[in-house]
Design a protein around this motif. Structure first.
Motif, PDB file in Angstrom:
ATOM      1  N   ILE A  87       0.842  -1.205   0.000  1.00  0.00           N
ATOM      2  CA  ILE A  87       0.000   0.000   0.000  1.00  0.00           C
ATOM      3  C   ILE A  87       0.875   1.253   0.000  1.00  0.00           C
ATOM      4  O   ILE A  87       0.594   2.224  -0.718  1.00  0.00           O
ATOM      5  CB  ILE A  87      -0.958  -0.010   1.217  1.00  0.00           C
ATOM      6  N   GLU A  88       1.957   1.220   0.781  1.00  0.00           N
ATOM      7  CA  GLU A  88       2.840   2.383   0.874  1.00  0.00           C
ATOM      8  C   GLU A  88       3.590   2.613  -0.444  1.00  0.00           C
ATOM      9  O   GLU A  88       3.730   3.760  -0.896  1.00  0.00           O
ATOM     10  CB  GLU A  88       3.832   2.193   2.016  1.00  0.00           C
ATOM     11  N   LYS A  89       4.047   1.546  -1.060  1.00  0.00           N
ATOM     12  CA  LYS A  89       4.765   1.687  -2.342  1.00  0.00           C
ATOM     13  C   LYS A  89       3.842   2.261  -3.414  1.00  0.00           C
ATOM     14  O   LYS A  89       4.257   3.101  -4.227  1.00  0.00           O
ATOM     15  CB  LYS A  89       5.323   0.342  -2.796  1.00  0.00           C
ATOM     16  N   LEU A  90       2.600   1.800  -3.436  1.00  0.00           N
ATOM     17  CA  LEU A  90       1.642   2.325  -4.403  1.00  0.00           C
ATOM     18  C   LEU A  90       1.282   3.775  -4.093  1.00  0.00           C
ATOM     19  O   LEU A  90       1.098   4.589  -5.006  1.00  0.00           O
ATOM     20  CB  LEU A  90       0.380   1.454  -4.416  1.00  0.00           C
ATOM     21  N   LYS A  91       1.209   4.090  -2.814  1.00  0.00           N
ATOM     22  CA  LYS A  91       0.930   5.469  -2.401  1.00  0.00           C
ATOM     23  C   LYS A  91       2.013   6.409  -2.918  1.00  0.00           C
ATOM     24  O   LYS A  91       1.735   7.542  -3.351  1.00  0.00           O
ATOM     25  CB  LYS A  91       0.824   5.539  -0.877  1.00  0.00           C
ATOM     26  N   GLN A  92       3.264   5.942  -2.885  1.00  0.00           N
ATOM     27  CA  GLN A  92       4.381   6.745  -3.403  1.00  0.00           C
ATOM     28  C   GLN A  92       4.262   6.965  -4.910  1.00  0.00           C
ATOM     29  O   GLN A  92       4.804   7.926  -5.447  1.00  0.00           O
ATOM     30  CB  GLN A  92       5.705   6.059  -3.069  1.00  0.00           C
ATOM     31  N   LYS A  93       3.511   6.074  -5.564  1.00  0.00           N
ATOM     32  CA  LYS A  93       3.262   6.205  -7.008  1.00  0.00           C
ATOM     33  C   LYS A  93       1.924   6.906  -7.271  1.00  0.00           C
ATOM     34  O   LYS A  93       1.414   6.897  -8.385  1.00  0.00           O
ATOM     35  CB  LYS A  93       3.228   4.821  -7.660  1.00  0.00           C
ATOM     36  N   ASN A  94       1.338   7.477  -6.200  1.00  0.00           N
ATOM     37  CA  ASN A  94       0.052   8.201  -6.279  1.00  0.00           C
ATOM     38  C   ASN A  94      -1.123   7.287  -6.622  1.00  0.00           C
ATOM     39  O   ASN A  94      -2.086   7.700  -7.270  1.00  0.00           O
ATOM     40  CB  ASN A  94       0.123   9.348  -7.286  1.00  0.00           C
ATOM     41  N   ILE A  95      -1.042   6.033  -6.164  1.00  0.00           N
ATOM     42  CA  ILE A  95      -2.127   5.072  -6.349  1.00  0.00           C
ATOM     43  C   ILE A  95      -2.605   4.628  -4.969  1.00  0.00           C
ATOM     44  O   ILE A  95      -1.803   4.157  -4.158  1.00  0.00           O
ATOM     45  CB  ILE A  95      -1.668   3.847  -7.169  1.00  0.00           C
ATOM     46  N   ALA A  96      -3.887   4.772  -4.707  1.00  0.00           N
ATOM     47  CA  ALA A  96      -4.448   4.395  -3.404  1.00  0.00           C
ATOM     48  C   ALA A  96      -5.346   3.176  -3.548  1.00  0.00           C
ATOM     49  O   ALA A  96      -6.274   3.153  -4.368  1.00  0.00           O
ATOM     50  CB  ALA A  96      -5.240   5.552  -2.811  1.00  0.00           C
ATOM     51  N   ILE A  97      -5.051   2.120  -2.756  1.00  0.00           N
ATOM     52  CA  ILE A  97      -5.922   0.951  -2.671  1.00  0.00           C
ATOM     53  C   ILE A  97      -6.175   0.683  -1.185  1.00  0.00           C
ATOM     54  O   ILE A  97      -5.596   1.340  -0.318  1.00  0.00           O
ATOM     55  CB  ILE A  97      -5.314  -0.284  -3.372  1.00  0.00           C
ATOM     56  N   SER A  98      -7.021  -0.288  -0.874  1.00  0.00           N
ATOM     57  CA  SER A  98      -7.360  -0.514   0.531  1.00  0.00           C
ATOM     58  C   SER A  98      -7.034  -1.929   0.984  1.00  0.00           C
ATOM     59  O   SER A  98      -6.947  -2.856   0.177  1.00  0.00           O
ATOM     60  CB  SER A  98      -8.845  -0.228   0.779  1.00  0.00           C
ATOM     61  N   SER A  99      -6.857  -2.076   2.283  1.00  0.00           N
ATOM     62  CA  SER A  99      -6.575  -3.368   2.899  1.00  0.00           C
ATOM     63  C   SER A  99      -7.838  -3.928   3.534  1.00  0.00           C
ATOM     64  O   SER A  99      -8.611  -3.204   4.168  1.00  0.00           O
ATOM     65  CB  SER A  99      -5.489  -3.219   3.966  1.00  0.00           C
ATOM     66  N   LEU A 100      -8.048  -5.230   3.351  1.00  0.00           N
ATOM     67  CA  LEU A 100      -9.152  -5.915   4.017  1.00  0.00           C
ATOM     68  C   LEU A 100      -8.654  -6.706   5.229  1.00  0.00           C
ATOM     69  O   LEU A 100      -9.429  -7.374   5.905  1.00  0.00           O
ATOM     70  CB  LEU A 100      -9.857  -6.866   3.043  1.00  0.00           C
ATOM     71  N   GLY A 101      -7.342  -6.610   5.491  1.00  0.00           N
ATOM     72  CA  GLY A 101      -6.755  -7.340   6.601  1.00  0.00           C
ATOM     73  C   GLY A 101      -6.376  -8.764   6.229  1.00  0.00           C
ATOM     74  O   GLY A 101      -6.813  -9.301   5.210  1.00  0.00           O
ATOM     75  N   LYS A 102      -5.502  -9.358   7.037  1.00  0.00           N
ATOM     76  CA  LYS A 102      -5.060 -10.750   6.856  1.00  0.00           C
ATOM     77  C   LYS A 102      -4.468 -10.994   5.463  1.00  0.00           C
ATOM     78  O   LYS A 102      -4.699 -12.028   4.845  1.00  0.00           O
ATOM     79  CB  LYS A 102      -6.220 -11.713   7.119  1.00  0.00           C
ATOM     80  N   GLY A 103      -3.730 -10.009   4.976  1.00  0.00           N
ATOM     81  CA  GLY A 103      -3.039 -10.166   3.703  1.00  0.00           C
ATOM     82  C   GLY A 103      -3.869  -9.893   2.469  1.00  0.00           C
ATOM     83  O   GLY A 103      -3.383  -9.982   1.348  1.00  0.00           O
TER      84      GLY A 103
END
Length: 341
Positions: free
Chosen positions: A298-314
């Motif tokens: 998520i952090e690497k994509l954020k650095q590329k200006n792309i936001a996704i979400s986590s549902l937990g547990k991988g």
């Protein structure tokens, strides 16, 4: 360029939608005197071949109203273990209606008639909650945008009929299912006692959901909506956005589905991806392999200006939508293709 793929609720009204909102003829909807709201309610009711509809500020309120209408305190609702009404409505079923949920272990958020039949408590066994309602979610959110087959829904309807149970459809993303499965709204109107549909998921409207049913049920729903604080005054400005969305943004959902499937194909080839769930509509759920961090991704994509979400547990989620343009899609595909964790 920020690319927000967290949800399909992040969209902004287009210039054309804003113009239709600006031109809306409005009144006081609490007195049922708003022409645009009345038109929206009549349009959606007609779409489903049902008698009436009621405009709500949110899908959660529409679902909670349906639960309240179909149950009494102490009773039980049958639904999938991943259902929105259980997970994402703040415990409203217990708070507002005093009911419990019997959670079934479905397939990607979808349950079967056999599972429903087995979960119904004997009505004369007063030690267990009285089963009174079956709630279905289509498409399924946590199930990755999965769509029910009509035949499955008909089979569940027959179980409900035999056991005198009410049947509710949480159709927040039903428009996606209709497009993906080439189905018609009237097929659903024939089956369910109540249907909630959302205008701000996928269709690009800023606010709003509707509950659709028969006239008597919607008359009762009006009172419940008032109790929950859902009465709005000049809501026609919002209803106009919903009308524009229905007229212009349903067919284009195919674009969202296509892009989600293409992203799924790219992710399935990445060495750090464990599994990509089947992609039917605009929701893509995937999991990273053991030893890899979803937070790092998520952090690497954020650095590329792309936001996704986590549902937990991988598990992670990507949702395509109206504001996710083709140029953005090419960029995300290229980024994911090259990304190393």
């Amino acid at each position: 360029m920020e690319i927000n793929l967290i949800s399909d609720t992040v969209t902004k009204p287009t210039h054309e939608m804003l113009q239709q909102m600006f031109r809306a003829k409005v009144g006081d909807d609490v007195y049922k005197q708003d022409p645009a709201v009345n038109e929206l309610e009549e349009t959606v009711a007609d779409l489903f071949g049902m008698e009436a509809a009621l405009f709500f500020p949110s899908g959660t309120m529409a679902n909670q109203t349906a639960i309240k209408l179909h149950t009494n305190p102490g009773e039980q609702v049958i639904c999938d273990k991943w259902s929105h009404i259980f997970h994402y409505e703040g415990g409203g079923a217990s708070f507002n209606s005093g009911v419990s949920c019997c959670l079934l272990d479905g397939n990607r958020g979808m349950i079967t008639a056999q599972q429903v039949e087995a979960a119904i408590n004997p009505p004369d066994f007063y030690h267990s909650p009285l089963t009174s309602l079956v709630s279905i979610e289509n498409t399924t959110n946590k199930g990755g945008g999965a769509c029910y087959e009509i035949e499955t829904l008909k089979e569940i309807k027959e179980v409900c009929r035999q056991h005198n149970l009410k049947y509710h459809l949480d159709g927040a993303r039903l428009w996606n299912a209709l497009v993906a499965k080439r189905q018609h709204p009237k097929q659903f109107g024939e089956l369910f006692d109540t249907i909630s549909v959302c205008l701000s998921k996928g269709l690009g409207a800023p606010v709003g959901s509707l509950l659709v049913s028969d006239k008597e049920t919607i008359k009762k729903a009006l009172r419940v909506r008032k109790i929950l604080g859902g009465g709005m005054r000049q809501a026609g400005y919002l209803a106009a956005a919903g009308l524009y969305a229905l007229q212009n943004n349903v067919g284009r959902l195919e674009n969202d589905h296509k892009r989600a499937k293409e992203l799924g194909a790219v992710l399935s080839q990445r060495p750090w991806v464990e599994k990509v769930e089947p992609v039917e509509t605009n929701i893509l759920i995937f999991s990273v392999k053991e030893g890899y961090s979803e937070t790092a991704l998520i952090e690497k994509l954020k650095q590329k200006n792309i936001a996704i979400s986590s549902l937990g547990k991988g598990k992670l989620r990507i949702v395509t939508h109206l504001d996710y343009k083709e140029v953005m899609h090419h960029y995300v595909v290229e980024t994911l293709s090259k990304l190393a964790l």
